[in-house]
Design an enzyme around this catalytic site. Structure first.
Site, PDB file in Angstrom:
ATOM      1  N   GLY A  47       0.818  -1.214   0.000  1.00 38.01           N
ATOM      2  CA  GLY A  47       0.000   0.000   0.000  1.00 38.01           C
ATOM      3  C   GLY A  47       0.852   1.264   0.000  1.00 38.01           C
ATOM      4  O   GLY A  47       0.581   2.215  -0.740  1.00 38.01           O
TER       5      GLY A  47
ATOM      6  N   VAL B 266       0.069 -12.564  -8.900  1.00 40.13           N
ATOM      7  CA  VAL B 266       0.875 -13.686  -9.377  1.00 40.13           C
ATOM      8  C   VAL B 266       2.226 -13.201  -9.881  1.00 40.13           C
ATOM      9  O   VAL B 266       2.302 -12.403 -10.824  1.00 40.13           O
ATOM     10  CB  VAL B 266       0.171 -14.454 -10.512  1.00 40.13           C
ATOM     11  CG1 VAL B 266       0.994 -15.673 -10.906  1.00 40.13           C
ATOM     12  CG2 VAL B 266      -1.234 -14.866 -10.107  1.00 40.13           C
TER      13      VAL B 266
ATOM     14  N   GLY C  57       4.595 -11.160  -8.955  1.00 36.38           N
ATOM     15  CA  GLY C  57       4.970  -9.747  -8.832  1.00 36.38           C
ATOM     16  C   GLY C  57       5.286  -8.985 -10.100  1.00 36.38           C
ATOM     17  O   GLY C  57       4.386  -8.505 -10.781  1.00 36.38           O
TER      18      GLY C  57
ATOM     19  N   GLY D 166      14.461 -11.814   5.080  1.00 39.96           N
ATOM     20  CA  GLY D 166      13.098 -11.331   4.893  1.00 39.96           C
ATOM     21  C   GLY D 166      12.404 -11.976   3.690  1.00 39.96           C
ATOM     22  O   GLY D 166      11.317 -11.579   3.319  1.00 39.96           O
TER      23      GLY D 166
ATOM     24  N   ASP E 126       1.464 -21.575  -1.414  1.00 39.28           N
ATOM     25  CA  ASP E 126       1.504 -20.283  -2.090  1.00 39.28           C
ATOM     26  C   ASP E 126       1.609 -20.484  -3.607  1.00 39.28           C
ATOM     27  O   ASP E 126       0.871 -19.865  -4.383  1.00 39.28           O
ATOM     28  CB  ASP E 126       2.699 -19.476  -1.561  1.00 39.28           C
ATOM     29  CG  ASP E 126       2.891 -18.172  -2.307  1.00 39.28           C
ATOM     30  OD1 ASP E 126       2.256 -17.175  -1.912  1.00 39.28           O
ATOM     31  OD2 ASP E 126       3.647 -18.153  -3.298  1.00 39.28           O
TER      32      ASP E 126
ATOM     33  N   LYS F  41      -1.152 -19.602  -6.818  1.00 36.72           N
ATOM     34  CA  LYS F  41      -0.814 -18.880  -8.048  1.00 36.72           C
ATOM     35  C   LYS F  41      -1.091 -19.743  -9.279  1.00 36.72           C
ATOM     36  O   LYS F  41      -1.577 -19.260 -10.297  1.00 36.72           O
ATOM     37  CB  LYS F  41       0.646 -18.448  -8.003  1.00 36.72           C
ATOM     38  CG  LYS F  41       0.900 -17.357  -6.953  1.00 36.72           C
ATOM     39  CD  LYS F  41       2.380 -17.181  -6.685  1.00 36.72           C
ATOM     40  CE  LYS F  41       2.639 -16.105  -5.641  1.00 36.72           C
ATOM     41  NZ  LYS F  41       4.035 -16.182  -5.126  1.00 36.72           N
TER      42      LYS F  41
END
Lengths: 337, 337
Positions: free
Chosen positions: A17, A134, A136, A189, A203, A207
């Protein structure tokens, strides 16, 4: 210049965001030149009004009540980057039913409720776009929907989870043990503290369900995806593959044979010369085989604040340039109401 | 179902034109479902009415007079797959001025007259699309225009000529001499009898001028592209590169530094690990570096009847789904005229 202003409601002000807010502010002029509309963020839904943010958003724009956005007739487009499933589905559904176009980066939402949401979008004459959901930075959703739209897709095969690709690449390149590679991914990360959704293949399965649905133009349920994760891949497996000139990758596959559709996610041994074998680090890549176009591959970053935000803003531009947006100006609707 | 019929004029019925006819016929139902229009070919411009064709087209649909298409008010979209430069420019210009949307597969036309034609399209509120003009099956034009639309592209780097890539790949993999690899490419139909446009880098330069213009949103002239071909690449060069762990590829590059744009086509020594080094045979690939999206690569077949036809039909669908097409229904225009 006599530009129209378009008001956007943003659901969520986390990493993605904040990236969207940054990109919209930096590109307001460029976007206006491209589509003739000046994009303004009208309202932002957040959980906590007082939290420190990565971007400055004026306090009066923040709200904890989603109805402030859904019931605002000035808001024509809703961008959903808050995540979540059931509750988020209800919110997005309400937005679509209110005649608002929706852009989402939420793969769980699209994988689980895509058919329902698409129907609502169609019934209300609005767009539902989800390029960021899906892989990025790889514009695979747009390419499948548009460039392969006149073609018959046979198979989609890809590395669509960056975390597991990072772990397997580490195990291959440095002989690291699974646990050590996972710990390193967590430090960087790339992996969550609870890595289950990534390492179990879930995940990637979400996708692949989305990519299969688009490619074969029918709803493929998550439950229909055969699923195997990388938790049981050992350093011995990686070494054995290497000795045979092969590489282990977590591969999502969606194939159509006649009317049968088969979708799976599993560790696969690939020849080292296979183009997907060379996709290292946390990169994603998707291979498409279609009757007319032959084979094509798209490669890029699978995640990250700015790649994801960029995909969202690309979808926003597509909405603003599209037929549905032009066809349903609220001014006109008011005139005929 | 109450579908609208859209009439299309086709300029040229060679390899690509025949492919377009085949694809449109095979997919008429699927296209209608996707965009709500039934696409019909109204008229086809040919040089020779009597020639045998790869597809059956009824005699009354053929014409040798382009005005039969340009002056037909029922024809809303013109597909140009006849090739040529000056004369074709005049024809396309007239089509745009007549309010017809234009799809072209003609890289020479777009590289030489793109700015002029874009202006005419804008002035007349119609689309000018040319996905098939650059790198055939790779949807790089659409991706640059749409997915990277909200981003700042720094560099585009690619293998955009399949013929020279085939020749260099042969020289690298099999130690073939330049002349032998060229002769083989000619036998396979990958290279023309006169291979000048390919081996001199001119074909790649035209494509790079188009990609640079789209990426940096300003007209890059062909004359501004620094150009070096592969004619002087010897087997010794290839062997020397190999000995150093490198591979010679004909690389097109377009870079922006501040306001300076630099576009070039030249043989480059790439590290064998570079993703472009692995693009073999007659495949194309384009790398894009942008601020937000990071790096992305698209890979696929650069040419061929069906890949090219598929790109043309993808553009056709984009026109039919777009705002401009919906905004200028001839029925509506007639009502208000």
């Amino acid at each position: 210049m006599n530009r129209k202003v378009v008001k956007v409601g943003l659901l969520g002000l986390g990493t993605v965001g904040s990236g969207v807010v940054k990109m919209l502010r930096q590109n307001v002029e460029e976007l206006a030149q491209k589509c003739g509309y000046e994009v303004e963020i009208q309202r932002v839904l957040v959980r906590d009004l007082e939290k420190m943010r990565a971007v400055d958003v004026e306090r009066h724009m923040l709200t904890r009540d989603v109805q402030d956005i859904l019931e605002d007739p000035e808001v024509r487009i809703v961008i959903e980057v808050m995540g979540g499933e059931e509750q988020t589905k209800e919110i997005v559904l309400q937005a679509l039913q209110a005649g608002k176009h929706v852009i989402t980066a939420n793969k769980d939402l699209v994988a689980l409720h895509g058919a329902l949401l698409h129907r609502a979008a169609d019934e209300n004459g609005v767009e539902l776009l989800y390029e960021a959901a899906v892989a990025g930075a790889i514009p695979i959703v747009r390419v499948l929907k548009q460039s392969f739209a006149a073609d018959n897709v046979r198979e989609v095969m890809g590395i669509v989870n960056g975390t597991t690709n990072y772990i397997l690449s580490k195990m291959t390149a440095e002989g690291a043990a699974y646990e050590d590679a996972l710990a390193e991914a967590q430090q960087l990360g790339y992996a969550e503290a609870d890595p289950h959704a990534d390492v179990s293949g879930l995940d990637a399965a979400r996708k692949m369900a989305i990519l299969a649905s688009i490619s074969f133009r029918q709803a493929v349920e998550l439950a229909d995806v055969k699923l195997e994760g990388i938790e049981s891949v050992t350093q011995q497996d990686v070494e054995r593959a290497k000795a045979g000139g092969q590489v282990i990758k977590l591969i999502g596959r969606a194939r159509r044979e006649g009317s049968a559709i088969e979708v799976s996610v599993a560790p696969m041994w690939l020849e080292a010369a296979h183009p997907l074998a060379k996709v290292g680090d946390c990169f994603n890549a998707v291979y498409v085989y279609a009757d007319a176009l032959g084979e094509a591959m798209l490669y890029g970053r699978g995640a990250g604040e700015m790649p994801t935000a960029s995909a969202v803003v690309g979808d926003l531009l597509a909405v603003l340039r599209g037929r549905k947006f032009a066809a349903a100006q609220p001014q006109q609707m008011a005139r005929w109401a």
